[in-house]
Design an enzyme around this catalytic site. Structure first.
Site, short mmCIF file in Angstrom:
data_model
loop_
_atom_site.label_atom_id
_atom_site.label_comp_id
_atom_site.label_asym_id
_atom_site.label_seq_id
_atom_site.Cartn_x
_atom_site.Cartn_y
_atom_site.Cartn_z
N ASP A 177 32.31 82.71 73.82
CA ASP A 177 31.28 82.25 72.95
C ASP A 177 32.19 81.87 71.76
OD1 ASP A 177 28.54 82.75 71.99
OD2 ASP A 177 29.78 83.59 70.69
N LEU A 178 31.92 80.63 71.06
CA LEU A 178 32.40 80.44 69.72
C LEU A 178 31.98 81.42 68.56
CD1 LEU A 178 32.11 76.67 69.82
CD2 LEU A 178 34.28 77.87 69.52
N ASP B 180 26.76 77.42 72.38
CA ASP B 180 28.18 77.40 72.27
C ASP B 180 28.86 78.56 73.18
OD1 ASP B 180 26.95 79.46 71.37
OD2 ASP B 180 28.31 79.53 69.40
#
Length: 376
Positions: A237-238, A280
Site C-alpha cells: 500500500d502506498l 492505492d
C-alpha cells in the site's frame, strides 16, 4: 478444358460409341455438305430470325455487333457439323461454345431450344435435297438420324462446361463461406479475448483488477497444491497517498499509480501476476515462490521505484505471506494474513518514514529513506 476433362482421342471415341455415332454417320453428314454450304447463309438467317422472336434471346444478344459475331460463329459451327471429322479440335470448339454461353448468361433452356431449332432447320434442308432429287428418301432419313446423334453428342460437351462451371461456383462459394466463417471465428475470439482482458484489467495501471485477482489466486493456489509447491502473496500500500492527492490533485495521483503499475510489471518474474487490489493497494501473486523469493522481488521493485527519482518521495508498506506446500491457506486467508503484515509495516512507517516490509515470519525490514510529501 479438354485437359481438365481428360478428353483423350480414346475417350472421345468411347463417348461416340455411347451415342452410337459411327463412321457411317460421319459419311452421311459429309455427303450433305455441298448442299448445306450452298444454302449456309439462308440457314443462318432463318435460324436467327426465329431466335429473335424470343425476348430472352434478344436480351442476351443485345446489339447488332454481337449478332453479327454470333452469325459468323454459327456458320463455322454448321460447316464443322458437316465436315465428317469429330476429333479433339471439334470437341474443344464445343466446350468453348459452352464456356461462352455460360459467360454471357445463356440458360440451358435457351441453349436446348436453339439446338432444337437448328435440328428443325437442317432437317428441312435434307427434305429439300430429297425433293430436288439430290438424295433418296432413305438417304435423307439417314442424314437426319446422323444429325440427331451428332447434336446430342455436342450437347453433352456443352453441358460439361455448364456443370463444370456450376461445380466451380459451388466450390468457390463454399471456400468463401469457409473463409468467412474462419475469419468470423477469429474475429469473435479476438473480440472475446479483448473483452475478457478489458473486464479483468484495471484501466489505469493495466494490472489485473480486484475481481480478476480472486479468480487468479484461486487458480494459482489449486495449481500449486496439485504440484505441491508454495505460493507467496505480496500485498502493499502506498504511504500517505491521500496526502498526495489532496496537495497536488487526482491527476498527479493517477500518474503516480500508472507509473507504479509499469514499475511493478518490469520488476516481477514472468510467472508472477500483478493486480491492483483497490485504490492505492496492490498485490503480487507469486506461484512457486518462497518468502525469500518474494523479498528479492520486493527489493527489486523498491529500487526501480526509487530510481524513477520522482519529486514526490512516496514509499509503500509491504506485507508478505507464504502458504504451502503443506496445509495451504485459502485465498481469503492468504489475503487477510498478508494484509495484516502490511499494516504492521505501515505502522512502523508512520514512526520512521521509508519502505517497510513485514514478511511471513513477521520480521520487519526497512528499505530507503524517502518520506511522503518531501520535495527533491
Amino acid at each position: 478444358m479438354v485437359e481438365q476433362l481428360k478428353l483423350t482421342d480414346r475417350k472421345i471415341e468411347l463417348i461416340k460409341k455411347l451415342f452410337y455415332l459411327t463412321k457411317e454417320d460421319e459419311n452421311n453428314l459429309l455427303a450433305a455438305e455441298p448442299f448445306i454450304t450452298r444454302n449456309l447463309d439462308a440457314i443462318v438467317e432463318e435460324f436467327y430470325a426465329k431466335q429473335l422472336t424470343h425476348s430472352e434471346v434478344e436480351i442476351v444478344i443485345g446489339d447488332s455487333e454481337t449478332l453479327s459475331r454470333l452469325k459468323n460463329s454459327m456458320r463455322g459451327y454448321i460447316q464443322e457439323v458437316f465436315s465428317g471429322t469429330y476429333d479433339q479440335n471439334y470437341v474443344t470448339n464445343r466446350l468453348r461454345v459452352g464456356i461462352v454461353h455460360k459467360r454471357i448468361g445463356v440458360s440451358p433452356a435457351l441453349y436446348m431450344s436453339a439446338v432444337r431449332l437448328l435440328w428443325d432447320i437442317l432437317s428441312d434442308q435434307f427434305e429439300k435435297q430429297y425433293e430436288e432429287g439430290l438424295c433418296s428418301r432413305n438417304e435423307a432419313d439417314e442424314r437426319q438420324r446422323s444429325l440427331t446423334k451428332l447434336l446430342m453428342f455436342d450437347v453433352q460437351f456443352v453441358f460439361e462446361t455448364y456443370t463444370g462451371a456450376l461445380v466451380a461456383e459451388v466450390q468457390k462459394a463454399k471456400q468463401e463461406l469457409e473463409d468467412y466463417a474462419r475469419d468470423l471465428v477469429e474475429t469473435v475470439a479476438k473480440q472475446t479475448k479483448e473483452l475478457q482482458e478489458l473486464s479483468s484489467q484495471d484501466g489505469l495501471t493495466r494490472l489485473l483488477n480486484h475481481r480478476a485477482f480472486y479468480e487468479r489466486i484461486r487458480i494459482e493456489l489449486a495449481g500449486c497444491a496439485r504440484r505441491k509447491e508454495p505460493l507467496t502473496l505480496v500485498y502493499f500500500d502506498l504511504n500517505d497517498f491521500k496526502q498526495l492527492n489532496d496537495n497536488y490533485g487526482h491527476i498527479v495521483g493517477d500518474h503516480m499509480l500508472e507509473a507504479l503499475g509499469a514499475t511493478i510489471l518490469s520488476s516481477i518474474r514472468e510467472t508472477d501476476i500483478a493486480c491492483r487490489y483497490g485504490g492505492d493497494e496492490f498485490c503480487i501473486i507469486m506461484p512457486g515462490a518462497t518468502n525469500g523469493h518474494a523479498k528479492d522481488v520486493c527489493e527489486r521493485l523498491i529500487n526501480a521505484f526509487v530510481a524513477r527519482n520522482d519529486r514526490h518521495k512516496l514509499s509503500f508498506s509491504i506485507g508478505i505471506c507464504q502458504t504451502g506446500p503443506d496445509k495451504p491457506m485459502s485465498g481469503d486467508e492468504l489475503v487477510m494474513a498478508a494484509d495484516a503484515r502490511m499494516y504492521l509495516a505501515k505502522a512502523q512507517a508512520k514512526l520512521e518514514p521509508g519502505f517497510w516490509l513485514c514478511d511471513t515470519q513477521e520480521t520487519l525490514g526497512k528499505f530507503g529513506l524517502f518520506a511522503a510529501g518531501d520535495d527533491a
